[in-house]
Scaffold this active site. Structure first.
Site, PDB file in Angstrom:
ATOM      1  CE  LYS A   1      13.558   0.305  -1.714  1.00 14.55           C
ATOM      2  NZ  LYS A   1      13.485   1.814  -0.976  1.00 14.55           N
TER       3      LYS A   1
ATOM      4  CE  LYS B   1      16.499   3.197   6.625  1.00 16.25           C
ATOM      5  NZ  LYS B   1      15.856   3.455   5.234  1.00 16.25           N
TER       6      LYS B   1
ATOM      7  CE  LYS C   1      20.111   1.617  -1.588  1.00 14.68           C
ATOM      8  NZ  LYS C   1      19.918   2.117  -0.218  1.00 14.68           N
TER       9      LYS C   1
END
Ligand code: AQP
Length: 328
Positions: free
Chosen positions: A111, A195, A192
């Site tokens: 991230k 959201k 994966k």
């Protein structure tokens, strides 16, 4: 009774990865364990999020959890920031963790990589996650595979704290389902489903309409090999579809694969199974969204129950590490 804790970030619409990898396990555990589930809003602050969006997504996430089957009368459902003990214990655990072990977390690397300015909290939030878990004397943490490393860290911190300051925390275990523990993005089977970072066409929300589900599954990326075979290593796109169908129907993915020799019929059955699985969830989301007061009241009750448990553990940790007792 086994104590179970898990949480979900209000960082976007709940998707079938969250549902199949984690939330289904949470629902099933309600009647066989002492369960606490949490919308971890403090974690959502690690990335850019608008205050109004955070507020509404926190409530929407709670609605999604209740619609998926969490019953506030059978579990303790609450919002993380409503129990301040989480933030306080996180500090004690940050003082137990090392920079090196936090920097090695793959979610921090994933991230943080494509951001110009990385928030310090993106590095330290696994200590907050450890606090979430350890506050409730948790035995088992049902999560998807992406959280395996964070649970390992929570275990390491509990063991280190206990050995430095005396027995304080229960050492938790990760509980990861055998199938659909890592539901992949339908457009990028090497990533994966997510959201916040997933592709719109590759992410199936639990509230998607039957048409949206059918479109996304029909356009799922597979491969150019002929025949249908369950091989997650070399054929991740097909394996992903087979696992989704397997969890929806309870059949082994290899047995399912043996019934198909083309992707079209497989995709059509995956879409039908998802539509059937999610239809009741979608209907309940509509009902609960129309009644936010009931959801807020359930969360308030949950927070007060959780705070009672958390304060006992926090006092134990404070005393162990040498902080003076709090004035009552
Ligand atoms: N793709 C997935 N397959 C299986 N399980 C998954 N989980 C998440 N993605 C998948 C599990 O869902 C629970 C809640 O996840 P989270 O909200 O704590 O955050 P996350 O793991 O980082 O999931 P997301 O959806 O990708 O959120 P963002 O985009 O905000 O990071 C966890 O148990 C997780 O393992």
């Amino acid at each position: 009774m086994t104590r179970i804790f898990s949480g979900v970030q209000p960082s976007g619409d709940l998707h079938i990865g969250n549902y199949l990898g984690a939330i289904r396990q949470w629902v099933a555990a309600q009647d066989v364990a002492d369960t606490l589930y949490c919308v971890v809003d403090l974690h959502a602050l690690t990335l850019e999020i608008d205050p109004a969006a955070l507020r509404s997504r926190t409530l929407e996430t709670a609605v999604g959890l209740m619609a998926a089957g969490l019953d506030p009368d059978r579990c303790t459902l609450f919002v993380q920031s409503h129990v301040p003990a989480h933030a306080e214990l996180a500090w004690l655990l940050e003082c137990t963790a090392t920079y090196g072990e936090l920097r090695r977390m793959t979610q921090f690397k994933d991230k943080g990589n494509d951001q110009e300015s990385v928030r310090a909290s993106l590095l330290t939030y696994p200590a907050l996650m450890a606090a979430d878990i350890l506050l409730y004397d948790t035995d088992d943490v049902p999560v998807g595979d992406d959280q395996r490393q964070h649970i390992e860290l929570a275990r390491d911190l509990a063991i280190r704290f206990n050995s430095r300051y005396g027995d304080t925390f229960v050492v938790p275990r990760a509980s990861i389902p055998p199938l659909a523990a890592r539901v992949m993005d339908l457009q990028r089977p090497d990533k994966k489903m997510s959201k916040s970072t997933g592709t719109p066409l590759g992410t199936v929300a639990i509230t998607d309409s039957p048409d949206e589900i059918a479109k996304k599954v029909r356009r799922a990326v597979t491969d150019t090999e002929s025949g249908v075979r369950y091989d997650p290593e070399s054929r991740p796109g097909v394996a992903n579809l087979l696992e989704i169908l397997s969890v929806a129907t309870g059949e082994d993915p290899r047995v399912i694969a043996s019934r198909y020799d083309a992707y079209g019929p497989l995709k059509s059955d995956v879409a039908d199974a998802l539509v059937e699985l999610l239809a009741p969830v979608r209907a309940r989301v509509a009902g609960l969204s129309a009644d936010p007061a009931t959801v807020s009241a359930a969360l308030e009750k949950g927070a007060s129950k959780a705070a009672g448990v958390a304060s006992v553990t926090l006092d134990r940790a404070r005393a162990a590490i040498g902080l003076t007792p709090r004035p009552r």
